[in-house]
Design a protein around this motif. Sequence first.
Motif, mmCIF file in Angstrom:
data_model
loop_
_atom_site.group_PDB
_atom_site.id
_atom_site.type_symbol
_atom_site.label_atom_id
_atom_site.label_comp_id
_atom_site.label_asym_id
_atom_site.label_seq_id
_atom_site.Cartn_x
_atom_site.Cartn_y
_atom_site.Cartn_z
ATOM 1 N N MET A 57 55.901 -2.876 58.729
ATOM 2 C CA MET A 57 55.102 -4.108 58.789
ATOM 3 C C MET A 57 55.846 -5.264 58.123
ATOM 4 O O MET A 57 56.446 -5.092 57.066
ATOM 5 C CB MET A 57 53.758 -3.903 58.080
ATOM 6 C CG MET A 57 52.916 -5.187 58.010
ATOM 7 S SD MET A 57 51.444 -5.026 56.997
ATOM 8 C CE MET A 57 50.398 -4.081 58.091
ATOM 9 N N VAL A 58 55.781 -6.424 58.757
ATOM 10 C CA VAL A 58 56.357 -7.635 58.175
ATOM 11 C C VAL A 58 55.538 -8.049 56.952
ATOM 12 O O VAL A 58 54.316 -8.139 57.012
ATOM 13 C CB VAL A 58 56.390 -8.778 59.207
ATOM 14 C CG1 VAL A 58 56.626 -10.123 58.519
ATOM 15 C CG2 VAL A 58 57.475 -8.522 60.241
ATOM 16 N N ARG A 59 56.240 -8.273 55.847
ATOM 17 C CA ARG A 59 55.586 -8.745 54.626
ATOM 18 C C ARG A 59 56.423 -9.891 54.062
ATOM 19 O O ARG A 59 57.618 -9.706 53.769
ATOM 20 C CB ARG A 59 55.453 -7.609 53.596
ATOM 21 C CG ARG A 59 54.430 -6.560 53.996
ATOM 22 C CD ARG A 59 54.445 -5.373 53.034
ATOM 23 N NE ARG A 59 54.080 -5.740 51.670
ATOM 24 C CZ ARG A 59 52.833 -5.840 51.214
ATOM 25 N NH1 ARG A 59 51.801 -5.627 52.034
ATOM 26 N NH2 ARG A 59 52.593 -6.154 49.951
ATOM 27 N N LEU A 66 47.459 -25.181 64.650
ATOM 28 C CA LEU A 66 48.027 -24.097 63.846
ATOM 29 C C LEU A 66 48.091 -22.817 64.671
ATOM 30 O O LEU A 66 49.071 -22.065 64.598
ATOM 31 C CB LEU A 66 47.181 -23.885 62.583
ATOM 32 C CG LEU A 66 47.690 -22.853 61.571
ATOM 33 C CD1 LEU A 66 49.095 -23.181 61.097
ATOM 34 C CD2 LEU A 66 46.738 -22.750 60.388
ATOM 35 N N GLU A 67 47.067 -22.574 65.490
ATOM 36 C CA GLU A 67 47.048 -21.384 66.340
ATOM 37 C C GLU A 67 48.187 -21.428 67.360
ATOM 38 O O GLU A 67 48.839 -20.406 67.623
ATOM 39 C CB GLU A 67 45.699 -21.272 67.069
ATOM 40 C CG GLU A 67 44.516 -20.937 66.179
ATOM 41 C CD GLU A 67 44.117 -22.080 65.247
ATOM 42 O OE1 GLU A 67 44.390 -23.261 65.601
ATOM 43 O OE2 GLU A 67 43.577 -21.795 64.166
ATOM 44 N N GLU A 68 48.428 -22.606 67.925
ATOM 45 C CA GLU A 68 49.541 -22.740 68.870
ATOM 46 C C GLU A 68 50.883 -22.557 68.161
ATOM 47 O O GLU A 68 51.810 -21.959 68.717
ATOM 48 C CB GLU A 68 49.484 -24.117 69.548
ATOM 49 C CG GLU A 68 48.348 -24.252 70.540
ATOM 50 C CD GLU A 68 48.210 -25.681 71.065
ATOM 51 O OE1 GLU A 68 48.151 -25.843 72.290
ATOM 52 O OE2 GLU A 68 48.170 -26.614 70.242
ATOM 53 N N ALA A 69 50.981 -23.079 66.937
ATOM 54 C CA ALA A 69 52.224 -22.928 66.169
ATOM 55 C C ALA A 69 52.511 -21.455 65.893
ATOM 56 O O ALA A 69 53.668 -21.016 65.960
ATOM 57 C CB ALA A 69 52.130 -23.703 64.858
ATOM 58 N N ILE A 70 51.479 -20.680 65.595
ATOM 59 C CA ILE A 70 51.657 -19.242 65.362
ATOM 60 C C ILE A 70 52.255 -18.580 66.600
ATOM 61 O O ILE A 70 53.150 -17.741 66.507
ATOM 62 C CB ILE A 70 50.312 -18.581 64.981
ATOM 63 C CG1 ILE A 70 49.868 -19.047 63.590
ATOM 64 C CG2 ILE A 70 50.420 -17.052 65.031
ATOM 65 C CD1 ILE A 70 48.448 -18.642 63.229
ATOM 66 N N LEU A 105 53.368 -18.618 59.320
ATOM 67 C CA LEU A 105 53.502 -18.506 60.779
ATOM 68 C C LEU A 105 54.196 -17.198 61.156
ATOM 69 O O LEU A 105 53.769 -16.504 62.094
ATOM 70 C CB LEU A 105 54.303 -19.694 61.331
ATOM 71 C CG LEU A 105 53.670 -21.075 61.213
ATOM 72 C CD1 LEU A 105 54.627 -22.150 61.733
ATOM 73 C CD2 LEU A 105 52.342 -21.151 61.963
ATOM 74 N N PHE A 106 55.250 -16.867 60.422
ATOM 75 C CA PHE A 106 56.011 -15.654 60.721
ATOM 76 C C PHE A 106 55.147 -14.409 60.498
ATOM 77 O O PHE A 106 55.180 -13.463 61.297
ATOM 78 C CB PHE A 106 57.273 -15.602 59.855
ATOM 79 C CG PHE A 106 58.218 -14.503 60.225
ATOM 80 C CD1 PHE A 106 58.950 -14.561 61.403
ATOM 81 C CD2 PHE A 106 58.388 -13.403 59.391
ATOM 82 C CE1 PHE A 106 59.827 -13.531 61.751
ATOM 83 C CE2 PHE A 106 59.260 -12.379 59.731
ATOM 84 C CZ PHE A 106 59.988 -12.448 60.917
ATOM 85 N N ALA A 107 54.374 -14.422 59.425
ATOM 86 C CA ALA A 107 53.502 -13.273 59.138
ATOM 87 C C ALA A 107 52.432 -13.124 60.210
ATOM 88 O O ALA A 107 52.213 -12.024 60.744
ATOM 89 C CB ALA A 107 52.858 -13.445 57.762
ATOM 90 N N ARG A 108 51.754 -14.207 60.545
ATOM 91 C CA ARG A 108 50.675 -14.132 61.534
ATOM 92 C C ARG A 108 51.211 -13.735 62.910
ATOM 93 O O ARG A 108 50.578 -12.971 63.640
ATOM 94 C CB ARG A 108 49.948 -15.479 61.619
ATOM 95 C CG ARG A 108 49.152 -15.840 60.378
ATOM 96 C CD ARG A 108 47.939 -14.927 60.225
ATOM 97 N NE ARG A 108 47.227 -15.195 58.967
ATOM 98 C CZ ARG A 108 47.458 -14.570 57.818
ATOM 99 N NH1 ARG A 108 48.391 -13.639 57.763
ATOM 100 N NH2 ARG A 108 46.769 -14.850 56.739
ATOM 101 N N GLN A 109 52.368 -14.260 63.250
ATOM 102 C CA GLN A 109 52.961 -13.972 64.552
ATOM 103 C C GLN A 109 53.297 -12.490 64.695
ATOM 104 O O GLN A 109 53.240 -11.926 65.791
ATOM 105 C CB GLN A 109 54.233 -14.817 64.718
ATOM 106 C CG GLN A 109 54.871 -14.766 66.082
ATOM 107 C CD GLN A 109 56.093 -15.658 66.102
ATOM 108 O OE1 GLN A 109 57.135 -15.291 65.580
ATOM 109 N NE2 GLN A 109 55.959 -16.842 66.676
ATOM 110 N N ASN A 110 53.642 -11.859 63.589
ATOM 111 C CA ASN A 110 54.055 -10.456 63.607
ATOM 112 C C ASN A 110 52.985 -9.509 63.071
ATOM 113 O O ASN A 110 53.286 -8.354 62.743
ATOM 114 C CB ASN A 110 55.340 -10.304 62.795
ATOM 115 C CG ASN A 110 56.534 -10.952 63.467
ATOM 116 O OD1 ASN A 110 57.108 -10.400 64.402
ATOM 117 N ND2 ASN A 110 56.901 -12.149 63.016
ATOM 118 N N ASN A 111 51.735 -10.006 62.988
ATOM 119 C CA ASN A 111 50.625 -9.203 62.457
ATOM 120 C C ASN A 111 50.975 -8.620 61.089
ATOM 121 O O ASN A 111 50.659 -7.463 60.779
ATOM 122 C CB ASN A 111 50.257 -8.077 63.431
ATOM 123 C CG ASN A 111 49.749 -8.611 64.745
ATOM 124 O OD1 ASN A 111 48.913 -9.509 64.779
ATOM 125 N ND2 ASN A 111 50.271 -8.080 65.855
ATOM 126 N N GLY A 112 51.665 -9.442 60.286
ATOM 127 C CA GLY A 112 52.099 -8.997 58.972
ATOM 128 C C GLY A 112 51.219 -9.529 57.854
ATOM 129 O O GLY A 112 50.098 -9.984 58.082
#
Length: 476
Positions: free
Chosen positions: A1-3, A284-288, A27-34
């Motif tokens: 998992m991305v942390r 923000l959702e689009e940025a993710i 953004l990186f965490a949310r994009q990778n379900n981290g």
Amino acid sequence: MVRVRIAPSPTGAIHIGLARSALYNFLFARQNNGKFILRIEDTDPTRSTKESVEAIMEGFKWLSLYWDEGPYFQSQRFPIYQEYAKKLLKEGKAYYCYCSEERLQAERERALQEKRSWQYDRHCLYLSNEEKERLEREGVPRTIRFLVPQERNVVFEDIIHGRIERSGRDIEDFIILRADGTPTYNFACVVDDALMEITHVIRAVEHISNTFKQILLYEALNFKIPFFAHLPLILGKDGKKLSKRHGAVSIMEYKKMGILPEALINYLALLGWSPGGDLEIFSLEEAIRLFRLEKVKKANAIFDFQKLEWMNSEYIKRSDNKRLLIGVKEFLEDKNIPYEQEKEEKLLEIIQLNKDRSRNLCELALNMAIYLKEEIDYDKEAIEKYLDEKGKESLKELLSVYEVLSLFNKETAEKALRELANSKNKKPAEYIHPLRVALTGKLVGPPIFDVANIMGKDLVIKRIKKALMLGLEKNS
């Protein structure tokens, strides 16, 4: 998992650079379900304050950058760092240093005089056991230094900058534990990132020099080395480091200016990265969904306050009026602009009419003031241009028509004015311009009959009479 983590020092409020780093991590965490972790690096009690911690958390919440774990406080983890420092000592990867600050300063000054770079000379590494025992008996303060393996190069592959390399000979034996037992930044950072299982360290480019030291510590402690991504600097339009002269530095100062958090987030996202094409306005959702860490630019980003204001004005135009009403109330109260809570419908109408002409919530509040305050300010230029004798005469004629108008609204106010102009063989503008100055005190603004409709007949009559008095005062 991305942390990932954001790890501010609580020595002040959130600044632009920290907010951008937090956003990219988020953004990186949310994009990778981290997981996005908040860690407070408060190892220096003389500079860390509870107020700063609260300001940091308040700022992240205002920007909707909600963390999944934490906040963790380094000040509560000192025994952990001390344990790992002892481990390095035991394994011969670190050593005690008894050098006084006076000796170190003298060595630095000598190197400066001899025009050479200075590194710690490993004086204490070569002390005999007898010398160490004597220093211990005398209670001489001691730090712990990491023994840098100087015979090798330190190399890492940065996600943004590619391969970066440095010779171990260019890295001095740095302190990992101070004499008072508190850890230094690099040591505490490595221990925490490892124990918190951070997979990606995303931070400012200024930390590249620290990364070499940290990689050596990861290896010495047999920790897994995370991926690194060093974000470009944010500079002012003059190419210099961002400071107060380029605009506000603290995120919460932008809130006080009336910048919407979603506009600031959008703008911060573009400081070093672009979604491609002509897309500039996105949620923000689009940025993710769109963000790509590997697409972050190496080149320094330029902070342009005018661009931020433009973007904020676009968000204000697109925002729901009720959402704007919630935000603008604080500015109305701050500027002592009275408003009646129960007349929400009228307030929403005022916002609708003025939001296209407002760059921020502060301007929106000032634009709303002309509908809410008893007295308004008049532009000197507006009075001189349209409240001369000719303009005053037009206002008198219009006043006599409006006073007897039984049904007063946008349509009837406009119709009455145009019929008056036609009957007097004048252009409608000869009435519209003086009327605008009378009602708003300004040369430009929203459509004047929309303004009159919201103000209502009584206030329109009152403002015209007041303007006529100004005209009389000017010509007396």
